[in-house]
Scaffold this active site. Structure first.
Site, PDB file in Angstrom:
ATOM      1  N   GLU A   1       0.801  -1.237   0.000  1.00 32.73           N
ATOM      2  CA  GLU A   1       0.000   0.000   0.000  1.00 32.73           C
ATOM      3  C   GLU A   1       0.828   1.279   0.000  1.00 32.73           C
ATOM      4  O   GLU A   1       0.546   2.213   0.746  1.00 32.73           O
ATOM      5  CB  GLU A   1      -0.971  -0.013   1.191  1.00 32.73           C
TER       6      GLU A   1
ATOM      7  N   HIS B   1     -10.459  -5.796  -2.760  1.00 30.97           N
ATOM      8  CA  HIS B   1     -11.578  -5.620  -1.827  1.00 30.97           C
ATOM      9  C   HIS B   1     -12.658  -4.856  -2.586  1.00 30.97           C
ATOM     10  O   HIS B   1     -12.597  -3.630  -2.694  1.00 30.97           O
ATOM     11  CB  HIS B   1     -11.137  -4.810  -0.596  1.00 30.97           C
TER      12      HIS B   1
ATOM     13  N   GLU C   1      -6.413 -10.497  -1.470  1.00 26.96           N
ATOM     14  CA  GLU C   1      -7.282 -10.228  -0.306  1.00 26.96           C
ATOM     15  C   GLU C   1      -8.740 -10.121  -0.748  1.00 26.96           C
ATOM     16  O   GLU C   1      -9.486  -9.264  -0.276  1.00 26.96           O
ATOM     17  CB  GLU C   1      -6.850  -8.925   0.395  1.00 26.96           C
TER      18      GLU C   1
ATOM     19  N   ASN D   1       2.089  -5.230  -3.142  1.00 27.42           N
ATOM     20  CA  ASN D   1       0.674  -5.508  -2.877  1.00 27.42           C
ATOM     21  C   ASN D   1      -0.089  -4.204  -2.611  1.00 27.42           C
ATOM     22  O   ASN D   1       0.395  -3.345  -1.855  1.00 27.42           O
ATOM     23  CB  ASN D   1       0.591  -6.414  -1.629  1.00 27.42           C
TER      24      ASN D   1
ATOM     25  N   ASP E   1     -12.467  -9.941  -1.355  1.00 29.17           N
ATOM     26  CA  ASP E   1     -13.801 -10.014  -0.756  1.00 29.17           C
ATOM     27  C   ASP E   1     -14.710  -9.115  -1.578  1.00 29.17           C
ATOM     28  O   ASP E   1     -14.256  -8.167  -2.210  1.00 29.17           O
ATOM     29  CB  ASP E   1     -13.837  -9.704   0.747  1.00 29.17           C
TER      30      ASP E   1
HETATM   31  O1  G3I Z   1      -5.696  -7.829  18.826  1.00 21.88           O
HETATM   32  C1  G3I Z   1      -6.416  -6.691  19.295  1.00 21.88           C
HETATM   33  C2  G3I Z   1      -7.223  -7.046  20.506  1.00 21.88           C
HETATM   34  O2  G3I Z   1      -6.329  -7.392  21.562  1.00 21.88           O
HETATM   35  C3  G3I Z   1      -8.092  -5.837  20.902  1.00 21.88           C
HETATM   36  O3  G3I Z   1      -8.901  -6.188  21.967  1.00 21.88           O
HETATM   37  C4  G3I Z   1      -8.935  -5.394  19.744  1.00 21.88           C
HETATM   38  C5  G3I Z   1      -9.768  -4.166  20.064  1.00 21.88           C
HETATM   39  O4  G3I Z   1      -9.986  -3.370  18.950  1.00 21.88           O
HETATM   40  O5  G3I Z   1      -8.101  -5.099  18.651  1.00 21.88           O
HETATM   41  C6  G3I Z   1      -7.345  -6.208  18.203  1.00 21.88           C
HETATM   42  O6  G3I Z   1      -6.532  -5.875  17.090  1.00 21.88           O
HETATM   43  C7  G3I Z   1      -7.218  -5.617  15.889  1.00 21.88           C
HETATM   44  C8  G3I Z   1      -6.770  -6.643  14.854  1.00 21.88           C
HETATM   45  O7  G3I Z   1      -7.337  -6.333  13.602  1.00 21.88           O
HETATM   46  C9  G3I Z   1      -7.173  -8.064  15.210  1.00 21.88           C
HETATM   47  O8  G3I Z   1      -8.578  -8.178  15.252  1.00 21.88           O
HETATM   48  C10 G3I Z   1      -6.872  -4.217  15.439  1.00 21.88           C
HETATM   49  O9  G3I Z   1      -7.412  -3.278  16.332  1.00 21.88           O
HETATM   50  C11 G3I Z   1      -7.386  -3.971  14.050  1.00 21.88           C
HETATM   51  O10 G3I Z   1      -6.874  -2.724  13.582  1.00 21.88           O
HETATM   52  C12 G3I Z   1      -6.917  -5.076  13.120  1.00 21.88           C
HETATM   53  O11 G3I Z   1      -7.509  -4.839  11.848  1.00 21.88           O
HETATM   54  C13 G3I Z   1      -6.846  -5.452  10.771  1.00 21.88           C
HETATM   55  C14 G3I Z   1      -6.480  -4.399   9.751  1.00 21.88           C
HETATM   56  O12 G3I Z   1      -5.883  -5.019   8.617  1.00 21.88           O
HETATM   57  C15 G3I Z   1      -5.500  -3.395  10.330  1.00 21.88           C
HETATM   58  O13 G3I Z   1      -4.911  -2.611   9.353  1.00 21.88           O
HETATM   59  C16 G3I Z   1      -7.783  -6.464  10.146  1.00 21.88           C
HETATM   60  O14 G3I Z   1      -7.979  -7.557  11.067  1.00 21.88           O
HETATM   61  C17 G3I Z   1      -7.187  -7.005   8.856  1.00 21.88           C
HETATM   62  O15 G3I Z   1      -8.146  -7.784   8.168  1.00 21.88           O
HETATM   63  C18 G3I Z   1      -6.798  -5.857   7.940  1.00 21.88           C
HETATM   64  O16 G3I Z   1      -6.198  -6.380   6.777  1.00 21.88           O
HETATM   65  C19 G3I Z   1      -5.809  -5.429   5.801  1.00 21.88           C
HETATM   66  C20 G3I Z   1      -4.542  -5.945   5.154  1.00 21.88           C
HETATM   67  O17 G3I Z   1      -3.546  -6.191   6.112  1.00 21.88           O
HETATM   68  C21 G3I Z   1      -4.027  -4.954   4.107  1.00 21.88           C
HETATM   69  N1  G3I Z   1      -5.055  -4.634   3.132  1.00 21.88           N
HETATM   70  C22 G3I Z   1      -6.335  -4.201   3.698  1.00 21.88           C
HETATM   71  C23 G3I Z   1      -6.863  -5.213   4.706  1.00 21.88           C
HETATM   72  C24 G3I Z   1      -8.224  -4.811   5.213  1.00 21.88           C
HETATM   73  O18 G3I Z   1      -8.157  -3.598   5.935  1.00 21.88           O
END
Ligand code: G3I
Length: 304
Positions: A127, A205, A234, A168, A236
């Site tokens: 990105e 996405h 990725e 990516n 969806d």
């Molecule tokens: O692990 C913590 C947990 O301890 C806490 O209680 C909770 C409360 O919010 O947060 C948890 O972490 C979160 C994590 O996902 C696991 O669920 C983060 O806040 C959250 O920001 C994180 O989001 C991820 C996101 O990337 C962050 O940038 C998504 O799961 C993940 O699917 C998403 O994936 C990205 C790719 O890496 C790059 N391309 C876009 C894609 C979708 O946004």
């Protein structure tokens, strides 16, 4: 064939999913994972904040759970991601200049070295392009110099010569969009100058603001013509029912039409596993049942 992975393998491709380590104890989740998929991407566990939470203190336990599961099941692993403006640990967010450049390259080297021999494809840089205009995204990494991306790729190649090295990004699906053209121009330049890049990952996405474009196949073909593999990394698709199913089938058909489109990864298994808080963008419903989108995807894979 009767599963996504086996059907993709019949044309030499993989069909993968994003996996969260904390769901590997969910038997429904793992049952679908092991049955249907032959590649995995760690949804968050290989990101910079997860693998180097304190500078030079590396943490691979959660990522290893996913990698070890994949290897035991004979699945490929996509590494995601070595260098990114987002999900940086606090210590990195506050760095800049030559110190940040060194820390970034050290991270790339250390993580790629740790996983050497286990990764099919690495998202070396994620990105790095701006959402509009076709230029680079402003970030602390970009401010270390425009050559930060190629420096990351060279470090990754040195650390793991056997992994395919990918750039990516999202919103590079529509061939007419400036962001797509910006990334295309970078990849063309890298190939012309011998910067080690092997693949482009299109996150794909798809939603109302960024829908599946009718020129998607043109985009895949155009990147492939530069001499790189293309991977849908990725996937969806917002929506439900037959219209969602048709779009999944179109994406699969476009990939199968391009020899160098060698794999598709969906960004989660069940709708309830999706990063999108609401919506039903995946192939299985919250109970793990196959959706119309699943059947359309499987049929399109088997038609190839
Ligand atoms: O692990 C913590 C947990 O301890 C806490 O209680 C909770 C409360 O919010 O947060 C948890 O972490 C979160 C994590 O996902 C696991 O669920 C983060 O806040 C959250 O920001 C994180 O989001 C991820 C996101 O990337 C962050 O940038 C998504 O799961 C993940 O699917 C998403 O994936 C990205 C790719 O890496 C790059 N391309 C876009 C894609 C979708 O946004």
């Amino acid at each position: 064939a009767t599963t996504l992975g086996a059907s993709a393998a019949a044309t030499g491709r993989y069909f993968g999913t994003a996996v969260a380590a904390n769901k590997l104890s969910d038997s429904t989740y793992v049952g679908i994972l092991n049955r249907e998929f032959n590649s995995v991407t760690a949804e968050n566990e290989m990101k910079i904040d997860a693998t180097e939470p304190q500078q030079n203190q590396f943490s691979f336990a959660n990522a290893d759970r996913i990698v070890n599961h994949a290897i035991a099941q004979g699945m490929k692993v996509r590494g995601h991601t070595l260098a990114w403006h987002s999900q940086q640990p606090g210590w990195m967010q506050s760095m800049e200049g030559t110190a940040l450049r060194s820390a970034m390259l050290n991270h790339v080297t250390r993580v790629a070295t740790y996983y050497r021999g286990k990764i099919d494809s690495w998202d070396v840089v994620n990105e790095a392009y701006a959402d509009s205009g076709g230029g680079r995204r402003d970030s602390n990494l970009q401010r270390t110099g425009n050559d930060w991306i190629e420096a990351a790729f060279r470090a990754a190649r040195a650390a793991d010569p056997g992994a395919k090295l990918c750039y990516n990004d999202y919103n590079i699906d529509n061939w007419t969009w400036a962001k797509t053209q910006g990334v295309y121009t970078m990849v063309r330049d890298f190939k012309a100058r011998g910067v080690p890049i092997d693949c482009v990952g299109l996150q794909s996405h798809f939603n109302s603001g960024s829908p599946y474009p009718s020129n998607y196949r043109t985009t895949l073909e155009s990147f492939a013509a530069l001499g790189v593999d293309v991977q849908i990394t990725e996937l969806d698709i917002e929506g439900s029912g037959q219209s969602q199913a048709t779009t999944y089938a179109n994406v699969v058909r476009d990939c199968l039409a391009v020899a160098r489109c060698n794999g598709i990864t969906v960004w989660g298994i069940r709708d309830t596993d999706s990063w999108r808080a609401s919506g039903t963008p995946l192939l299985f419903d919250g109970s793990g049942n196959k959706k119309a989108a699943y059947t359309a995807t499987l049929d399109a894979l088997n038609a190839g």
